[in-house]
Write an enzyme that holds these catalytic residues in place. Structure first.
Site, PDB file in Angstrom:
ATOM      1  N   GLU A 180      30.499  28.563  45.080  1.00 19.01           N
ATOM      2  CA  GLU A 180      30.943  29.405  46.320  1.00 19.01           C
ATOM      3  C   GLU A 180      29.795  29.730  47.204  1.00 19.01           C
ATOM      4  O   GLU A 180      29.858  29.901  48.377  1.00 19.01           O
ATOM      5  CB  GLU A 180      31.737  30.816  45.680  1.00 19.01           C
ATOM      6  CG  GLU A 180      32.991  30.329  44.818  1.00 19.01           C
ATOM      7  CD  GLU A 180      33.262  29.570  43.976  1.00 19.01           C
ATOM      8  OE1 GLU A 180      32.015  29.564  43.228  1.00 19.01           O
ATOM      9  OE2 GLU A 180      34.098  29.224  43.463  1.00 19.01           O
TER      10      GLU A 180
ATOM     11  N   GLN B  44      38.973  29.186  46.419  1.00 21.00           N
ATOM     12  CA  GLN B  44      40.350  28.981  45.541  1.00 21.00           C
ATOM     13  C   GLN B  44      41.000  30.391  45.055  1.00 21.00           C
ATOM     14  O   GLN B  44      42.147  30.470  44.915  1.00 21.00           O
ATOM     15  CB  GLN B  44      40.309  27.941  44.384  1.00 21.00           C
ATOM     16  CG  GLN B  44      39.989  26.585  45.018  1.00 21.00           C
ATOM     17  CD  GLN B  44      39.812  25.550  44.089  1.00 21.00           C
ATOM     18  OE1 GLN B  44      39.754  26.036  42.736  1.00 21.00           O
ATOM     19  NE2 GLN B  44      40.006  24.378  44.400  1.00 21.00           N
ATOM     20  N   PHE B  45      40.083  31.273  44.506  1.00 18.20           N
ATOM     21  CA  PHE B  45      40.397  32.387  43.714  1.00 18.20           C
ATOM     22  C   PHE B  45      39.319  33.472  43.967  1.00 18.20           C
ATOM     23  O   PHE B  45      38.154  33.329  44.097  1.00 18.20           O
ATOM     24  CB  PHE B  45      40.401  32.189  42.082  1.00 18.20           C
ATOM     25  CG  PHE B  45      41.369  31.220  41.809  1.00 18.20           C
ATOM     26  CD1 PHE B  45      42.715  31.335  41.515  1.00 18.20           C
ATOM     27  CD2 PHE B  45      41.124  29.770  41.485  1.00 18.20           C
ATOM     28  CE1 PHE B  45      43.616  30.448  41.012  1.00 18.20           C
ATOM     29  CE2 PHE B  45      41.784  28.943  41.161  1.00 18.20           C
ATOM     30  CZ  PHE B  45      43.264  29.372  40.966  1.00 18.20           C
TER      31      PHE B  45
ATOM     32  N   ASP C  31      38.686  35.860  42.751  1.00 15.13           N
ATOM     33  CA  ASP C  31      37.860  36.191  41.447  1.00 15.13           C
ATOM     34  C   ASP C  31      36.378  35.939  41.404  1.00 15.13           C
ATOM     35  O   ASP C  31      35.548  36.413  40.871  1.00 15.13           O
ATOM     36  CB  ASP C  31      38.537  35.935  40.148  1.00 15.13           C
ATOM     37  CG  ASP C  31      39.548  35.947  40.279  1.00 15.13           C
ATOM     38  OD1 ASP C  31      40.465  36.572  39.462  1.00 15.13           O
ATOM     39  OD2 ASP C  31      40.451  35.218  40.932  1.00 15.13           O
ATOM     40  N   PHE C  32      36.289  34.630  42.151  1.00 14.22           N
ATOM     41  CA  PHE C  32      34.878  33.902  42.182  1.00 14.22           C
ATOM     42  C   PHE C  32      34.140  34.083  43.586  1.00 14.22           C
ATOM     43  O   PHE C  32      33.232  33.509  43.638  1.00 14.22           O
ATOM     44  CB  PHE C  32      35.062  32.438  42.034  1.00 14.22           C
ATOM     45  CG  PHE C  32      35.859  32.194  40.470  1.00 14.22           C
ATOM     46  CD1 PHE C  32      35.299  32.239  39.404  1.00 14.22           C
ATOM     47  CD2 PHE C  32      36.974  31.484  40.656  1.00 14.22           C
ATOM     48  CE1 PHE C  32      35.665  32.023  38.182  1.00 14.22           C
ATOM     49  CE2 PHE C  32      37.625  31.374  39.420  1.00 14.22           C
ATOM     50  CZ  PHE C  32      36.908  31.648  38.215  1.00 14.22           C
TER      51      PHE C  32
ATOM     52  N   HIS D 287      41.931  34.749  37.670  1.00 13.02           N
ATOM     53  CA  HIS D 287      42.472  33.937  38.526  1.00 13.02           C
ATOM     54  C   HIS D 287      43.736  34.627  39.376  1.00 13.02           C
ATOM     55  O   HIS D 287      44.638  34.074  39.918  1.00 13.02           O
ATOM     56  CB  HIS D 287      43.223  32.512  38.017  1.00 13.02           C
ATOM     57  CG  HIS D 287      42.265  31.551  37.404  1.00 13.02           C
ATOM     58  ND1 HIS D 287      41.659  31.577  36.208  1.00 13.02           N
ATOM     59  CD2 HIS D 287      41.705  30.513  38.120  1.00 13.02           C
ATOM     60  CE1 HIS D 287      40.779  30.861  36.188  1.00 13.02           C
ATOM     61  NE2 HIS D 287      40.824  29.929  37.309  1.00 13.02           N
TER      62      HIS D 287
END
Length: 327
Positions: free
Chosen positions: A60, A82-83, A85-86, A129
């Site tokens: 990321e 994508q998420f 969270d990351f 996620h």
């Protein structure tokens, strides 16, 4: 007019803006060959080729950092995480570079990029996620933070963001991707940023929400309407800068306000909205401003029964609004 899903509106906006401006390109994990983990970029590689639809490593910091560099030299990158969270793995380029490039260069450089971030619960994704961590970005001056709830708003706001010169965090709630459908015009259109929208007019109480919680609030409002409680639902759409004027106008009309979001309560967007209403519209209130939020626990539970317990839903919103209306 046509009916599309929320994710189809995202794909259409990306394709149309890439056709309109050759400086626009997308990058991220699996966005090219796989078409995106949720298929938001499906078909773009075939039409625009590998120089404008770029698969990246699972990194990321690289994704965001490369986009900041490209934006600084005049490109218009659209990186995808994508998420949400990351997003923490890309936090340095988001907070220290993306948000501050204009200020640190004395206005000589801009950072015209749109960081698409997939977020949200009710998908059974578990702790890493399903988080909704908009508060990470809400507290970072220099960013524009968008959180649409309908296909019409998603497409129009994404196109406005791509055409602007400011760095944008574009939050896409995963539960909305294929559950929500709506009408969009056949031709080109944009939705102005920084403006809230009244999704349901009412007179007894104002519910302020965004993303999935707008739809849960609308469900609650339909339930309460049968009990004679007329609810106004305000969709913030833009979280930073949020539309103080429209929120205050609605609260002054109804005299009561409930702020709803699914992220944890402490340090959330709702606290800022409550404080602003108390500071600027106290004399118009008939009751304290209340919040209904996710709990202050490390989100999100994986077990379905625990995820349901975590998430605000229509029943919880209706119960809270019913009590506030009776205050």
């Amino acid at each position: 007019m046509r009916v599309v899903t929320f994710i189809e509106s995202i794909t259409e906006a990306l394709a149309e803006e890439m056709r309109r401006d050759e400086r626009v390109f997308v990058l991220g994990e699996d966005v090219a060959l796989y078409g995106g983990v949720f298929k938001a970029t499906k078909g773009l590689l075939d039409e625009f080729g590998p120089l404008r639809v770029i698969d990246t490593p699972i990194a990321e910091e690289l994704i965001v950092g490369a986009a900041v560099g490209a934006a600084a030299v005049g490109m218009r990158p659209i990186p995808e995480l994508q998420f949400s969270d990351f997003a923490s793995c890309g936090f340095d380029p988001i907070v220290q570079q993306m948000a501050r490039l204009r200020y640190r260069s004395g206005g000589a450089w801009t950072c015209p990029m749109v960081l698409r971030v997939c977020c949200g619960g009710e998908i059974g994704g578990g702790l890493y996620h399903s988080q909704t961590n908009e508060n990470w970005f809400f507290g970072t001056p220099g960013l524009v933070v968008l959180a649409p709830s309908t296909p019409y708003d998603a497409k129009g706001m994404l196109k406005s963001a791509i055409r602007g010169d400011d760095p944008v965090i574009f939050l896409e709630h995963k539960r909305l991707y294929r559950w929500i459908k709506g009408q969009i015009p056949d031709g080109d259109y944009t939705v102005p940023l920084g403006r809230a929208d009244i999704k349901r007019p009412g007179s007894r109480l104002t519910i302020i929400a965004y993303q999935l919680m707008v739809h849960r609030a609308l469900e609650a409002a339909e339930t309460l309407a049968k009990e004679g409680i007329d609810i106004e639902v305000v969709d913030l759409r833009t979280l930073l800068p949020w539309d103080r004027d429209r929120v205050l106008e609605s609260v002054r009309k109804t005299g009561k306000a409930l702020v709803v979001h699914e992220s944890p309560r402490t340090g959330g967007v709702g606290g800022e909205i409550v404080a602003t209403i108390m500071e600027e519209a106290f004399d118009d209130l008939d009751a304290p401003v209340w919040r209904l939020t996710g709990p202050d626990v490390p989100p999100m539970p994986f077990a379905p029964v625990m995820e349901k317990e975590y998430m605000p839903d229509a029943d919880k919103i209706a119960a809270k609004a019913r009590a506030l209306a009776a205050y």
